[in-house]
Design a protein around this motif. Structure first.
Motif, PDB file in Angstrom:
ATOM      1  N   ARG A  49      14.226  67.530  71.340  1.00  0.00           N
ATOM      2  CA  ARG A  49      14.816  66.280  71.807  1.00  0.00           C
ATOM      3  C   ARG A  49      15.707  65.700  70.725  1.00  0.00           C
ATOM      4  O   ARG A  49      15.394  65.771  69.545  1.00  0.00           O
ATOM      5  CB  ARG A  49      13.706  65.300  72.182  1.00  0.00           C
ATOM      6  CG  ARG A  49      12.916  65.722  73.408  1.00  0.00           C
ATOM      7  CD  ARG A  49      11.782  64.744  73.688  1.00  0.00           C
ATOM      8  NE  ARG A  49      12.305  63.423  74.021  1.00  0.00           N
ATOM      9  CZ  ARG A  49      11.546  62.342  74.153  1.00  0.00           C
ATOM     10  NH1 ARG A  49      10.240  62.418  73.947  1.00  0.00           N
ATOM     11  NH2 ARG A  49      12.089  61.186  74.457  1.00  0.00           N
ATOM     12  N   TYR A  51      11.235  58.529  65.500  1.00  0.00           N
ATOM     13  CA  TYR A  51      12.424  57.870  66.016  1.00  0.00           C
ATOM     14  C   TYR A  51      12.258  57.664  67.510  1.00  0.00           C
ATOM     15  O   TYR A  51      12.294  58.625  68.275  1.00  0.00           O
ATOM     16  CB  TYR A  51      13.685  58.703  65.747  1.00  0.00           C
ATOM     17  CG  TYR A  51      14.035  58.818  64.295  1.00  0.00           C
ATOM     18  CD1 TYR A  51      13.473  59.809  63.497  1.00  0.00           C
ATOM     19  CD2 TYR A  51      14.916  57.932  63.707  1.00  0.00           C
ATOM     20  CE1 TYR A  51      13.781  59.905  62.154  1.00  0.00           C
ATOM     21  CE2 TYR A  51      15.238  58.025  62.362  1.00  0.00           C
ATOM     22  CZ  TYR A  51      14.654  59.008  61.596  1.00  0.00           C
ATOM     23  OH  TYR A  51      14.957  59.108  60.261  1.00  0.00           O
ATOM     24  N   SER A  52      12.044  56.423  67.881  1.00  0.00           N
ATOM     25  CA  SER A  52      11.963  56.040  69.291  1.00  0.00           C
ATOM     26  C   SER A  52      10.995  56.937  70.052  1.00  0.00           C
ATOM     27  O   SER A  52      11.304  57.435  71.130  1.00  0.00           O
ATOM     28  CB  SER A  52      13.358  56.135  69.933  1.00  0.00           C
ATOM     29  OG  SER A  52      13.366  55.554  71.217  1.00  0.00           O
ATOM     30  N   GLY A  53       9.831  57.146  69.450  1.00  0.00           N
ATOM     31  CA  GLY A  53       8.802  57.927  70.113  1.00  0.00           C
ATOM     32  C   GLY A  53       8.921  59.426  69.916  1.00  0.00           C
ATOM     33  O   GLY A  53       8.068  60.192  70.381  1.00  0.00           O
ATOM     34  N   SER A  99      17.615  54.034  61.200  1.00  0.00           N
ATOM     35  CA  SER A  99      16.765  54.120  62.389  1.00  0.00           C
ATOM     36  C   SER A  99      17.097  53.030  63.405  1.00  0.00           C
ATOM     37  O   SER A  99      16.818  53.180  64.596  1.00  0.00           O
ATOM     38  CB  SER A  99      15.289  54.046  61.996  1.00  0.00           C
ATOM     39  OG  SER A  99      15.026  52.840  61.300  1.00  0.00           O
ATOM     40  N   GLY A 100      17.686  51.944  62.943  1.00  0.00           N
ATOM     41  CA  GLY A 100      18.051  50.854  63.829  1.00  0.00           C
ATOM     42  C   GLY A 100      19.443  50.968  64.420  1.00  0.00           C
ATOM     43  O   GLY A 100      19.872  50.102  65.189  1.00  0.00           O
ATOM     44  N   GLY A 101      20.142  52.044  64.045  1.00  0.00           N
ATOM     45  CA  GLY A 101      21.452  52.270  64.638  1.00  0.00           C
ATOM     46  C   GLY A 101      22.624  51.781  63.811  1.00  0.00           C
ATOM     47  O   GLY A 101      23.771  51.906  64.226  1.00  0.00           O
ATOM     48  N   TYR A 123       8.857  62.461  67.262  1.00  0.00           N
ATOM     49  CA  TYR A 123       8.429  62.764  65.897  1.00  0.00           C
ATOM     50  C   TYR A 123       9.050  64.065  65.437  1.00  0.00           C
ATOM     51  O   TYR A 123       8.869  65.116  66.057  1.00  0.00           O
ATOM     52  CB  TYR A 123       6.907  62.861  65.804  1.00  0.00           C
ATOM     53  CG  TYR A 123       6.431  63.207  64.415  1.00  0.00           C
ATOM     54  CD1 TYR A 123       5.802  64.425  64.153  1.00  0.00           C
ATOM     55  CD2 TYR A 123       6.636  62.347  63.352  1.00  0.00           C
ATOM     56  CE1 TYR A 123       5.388  64.754  62.877  1.00  0.00           C
ATOM     57  CE2 TYR A 123       6.221  62.661  62.073  1.00  0.00           C
ATOM     58  CZ  TYR A 123       5.598  63.869  61.846  1.00  0.00           C
ATOM     59  OH  TYR A 123       5.191  64.185  60.574  1.00  0.00           O
ATOM     60  N   TYR A 183      20.112  58.419  66.016  1.00  0.00           N
ATOM     61  CA  TYR A 183      19.901  57.646  64.798  1.00  0.00           C
ATOM     62  C   TYR A 183      19.084  58.396  63.749  1.00  0.00           C
ATOM     63  O   TYR A 183      18.837  57.869  62.662  1.00  0.00           O
ATOM     64  CB  TYR A 183      19.257  56.312  65.133  1.00  0.00           C
ATOM     65  CG  TYR A 183      20.097  55.435  66.031  1.00  0.00           C
ATOM     66  CD1 TYR A 183      19.521  54.391  66.754  1.00  0.00           C
ATOM     67  CD2 TYR A 183      21.465  55.644  66.164  1.00  0.00           C
ATOM     68  CE1 TYR A 183      20.298  53.581  67.579  1.00  0.00           C
ATOM     69  CE2 TYR A 183      22.239  54.849  66.992  1.00  0.00           C
ATOM     70  CZ  TYR A 183      21.652  53.817  67.703  1.00  0.00           C
ATOM     71  OH  TYR A 183      22.411  53.034  68.525  1.00  0.00           O
ATOM     72  N   ASN A 228      24.127  60.803  72.564  1.00  0.00           N
ATOM     73  CA  ASN A 228      22.793  61.326  72.857  1.00  0.00           C
ATOM     74  C   ASN A 228      22.806  62.260  74.066  1.00  0.00           C
ATOM     75  O   ASN A 228      22.079  63.247  74.107  1.00  0.00           O
ATOM     76  CB  ASN A 228      21.815  60.171  73.105  1.00  0.00           C
ATOM     77  CG  ASN A 228      21.216  59.626  71.828  1.00  0.00           C
ATOM     78  OD1 ASN A 228      20.830  60.372  70.929  1.00  0.00           O
ATOM     79  ND2 ASN A 228      21.150  58.319  71.725  1.00  0.00           N
ATOM     80  N   PHE A 267      17.851  62.563  68.996  1.00  0.00           N
ATOM     81  CA  PHE A 267      17.995  61.113  68.848  1.00  0.00           C
ATOM     82  C   PHE A 267      19.034  60.853  67.781  1.00  0.00           C
ATOM     83  O   PHE A 267      18.859  61.233  66.619  1.00  0.00           O
ATOM     84  CB  PHE A 267      16.667  60.463  68.466  1.00  0.00           C
ATOM     85  CG  PHE A 267      16.699  58.965  68.516  1.00  0.00           C
ATOM     86  CD1 PHE A 267      16.653  58.203  67.363  1.00  0.00           C
ATOM     87  CD2 PHE A 267      16.803  58.299  69.730  1.00  0.00           C
ATOM     88  CE1 PHE A 267      16.697  56.828  67.409  1.00  0.00           C
ATOM     89  CE2 PHE A 267      16.854  56.918  69.788  1.00  0.00           C
ATOM     90  CZ  PHE A 267      16.795  56.180  68.623  1.00  0.00           C
TER      91      PHE A 267
END
Length: 122
Positions: free
Chosen positions: A28, A102-104, A53-55, A106, A32, A73, A30
């Protein structure tokens, strides 16, 4: 197999532009978690641009105002737009995926691409 594949490098004249791409596959994605680094032979690999991590984005002082990191994404791709290139930007550019949560999602370890050569010369 999880992998990152860079493309878009090449030879460009000073003042020119290139856009690097890094396509991720096998896990997956992500945006960020992604960043760009570069390395000159004999030197340590250095950060060029990365997402937090916050963009938000971070840039090396040497590229601020000239380079832009972005991505998609939906396309599992991160980009590095490089403008006003200088000879000192010559290096192998690497895409990197950080480790962490990151947003669930790992990521257990840092992942690097194979690199793409950028040469700025007249």
């Amino acid at each position: 197999q999880v992998q990152l594949v860079e493309s878009g490098g090449g030879l460009v004249q000073p003042g020119g532009s290139l856009r690097l791409s890094c396509a991720a596959s096998g896990s997956r994605f992500f945006l960020y978690a992604m960043g760009w680094y570069r390395q000159v032979p004999g030197n340590q690999r250095e950060l060029v641009a990365t997402f937090t991590s916050g963009g938000n984005t971070n840039y090396a002082d040497s590229v601020k105002g000239r380079f832009t990191i972005s991505g998609d994404n939906a396309k599992n791709t991160v980009y590095l737009q490089m403008n006003s290139l200088k000879p000192e930007d010559t290096a192998v550019y690497y895409c990197r995926r950080n480790s962490g949560l990151y947003s669930g999602i790992y990521y257990p370890r840092v992942l690097w691409g194979q690199g793409t050569q950028v040469t700025v010369s007249s």
